[in-house]
Design a protein around this motif. Structure first.
Motif, short mmCIF file in Angstrom:
data_model
loop_
_atom_site.label_atom_id
_atom_site.label_comp_id
_atom_site.label_asym_id
_atom_site.label_seq_id
_atom_site.Cartn_x
_atom_site.Cartn_y
_atom_site.Cartn_z
N CYS A 80 0.87 -0.99 -0.10
CA CYS A 80 -0.01 -0.05 -0.10
C CYS A 80 1.08 2.07 -0.29
O CYS A 80 1.79 0.84 0.59
CB CYS A 80 -0.93 -0.27 1.26
SG CYS A 80 -1.96 1.44 1.45
N CYS A 83 0.03 2.62 3.55
CA CYS A 83 0.85 2.46 5.24
C CYS A 83 1.54 0.92 5.05
O CYS A 83 2.24 1.06 5.69
CB CYS A 83 -0.69 1.95 6.17
SG CYS A 83 -1.50 -0.03 4.95
N CYS A 101 -4.20 0.04 0.67
CA CYS A 101 -5.41 -0.98 0.37
C CYS A 101 -6.45 -0.19 0.81
O CYS A 101 -6.86 1.28 0.84
CB CYS A 101 -4.52 -1.37 1.97
SG CYS A 101 -4.65 -0.02 3.53
N CYS A 104 -6.66 2.56 3.42
CA CYS A 104 -5.83 4.48 2.81
C CYS A 104 -6.52 4.46 2.01
O CYS A 104 -6.60 5.88 1.53
CB CYS A 104 -4.75 3.43 3.17
SG CYS A 104 -4.01 3.27 4.52
ZN LIG Z 1 -2.75 1.13 3.10
#
Ligand SMILES: [Zn+2]
Length: 106
Positions: A80, A83, A101, A104
């Protein structure tokens, strides 16, 4: 189809649509002011606005796809951009160009 092929196919499709929108908007712009009534000009302006927002959306999507392809080329799990956690395979199945993801992406 592999993720790679899916991404390339989608990128090609978007590039084609971007080119079409650019061609259409050039035509529309050159048509304004040449014997058109005000009402027609307004319609063209509204169409232009729709094209512009669609154009921007496609460009964002294309940038995401290119980013996803870079990640694929780097090898390893898709991570991602937000994160750095792994992007679940189920998400990539649904959205092969996902670069974030679910948490996020919101
Ligand atoms: Zn993420």
């Amino acid at each position: 189809m592999t993720a790679h092929k899916t991404l390339h196919a989608r990128a090609a499709e978007i590039e084609q649509r971007l080119a079409e929108i650019e061609r259409e908007s050039k035509k529309a712009t050159s048509g304004i002011g040449f014997g058109k009534r005000i009402g027609e000009g307004t319609n063209i302006a509204v169409e232009r606005l729709k094209d512009v927002s669609m154009h921007q959306g496609l460009q964002t999507e294309l940038a995401n796809i290119k980013r996803a392809l870079e990640k694929l080329n780097e090898g390893g799990p898709m991570r991602c951009d937000g994160c750095s956690g792994p992007i679940p395979a189920a998400r990539l199945d649904a959205l092969p160009w996902a670069v974030r993801c679910v948490a996020c992406a919101v």
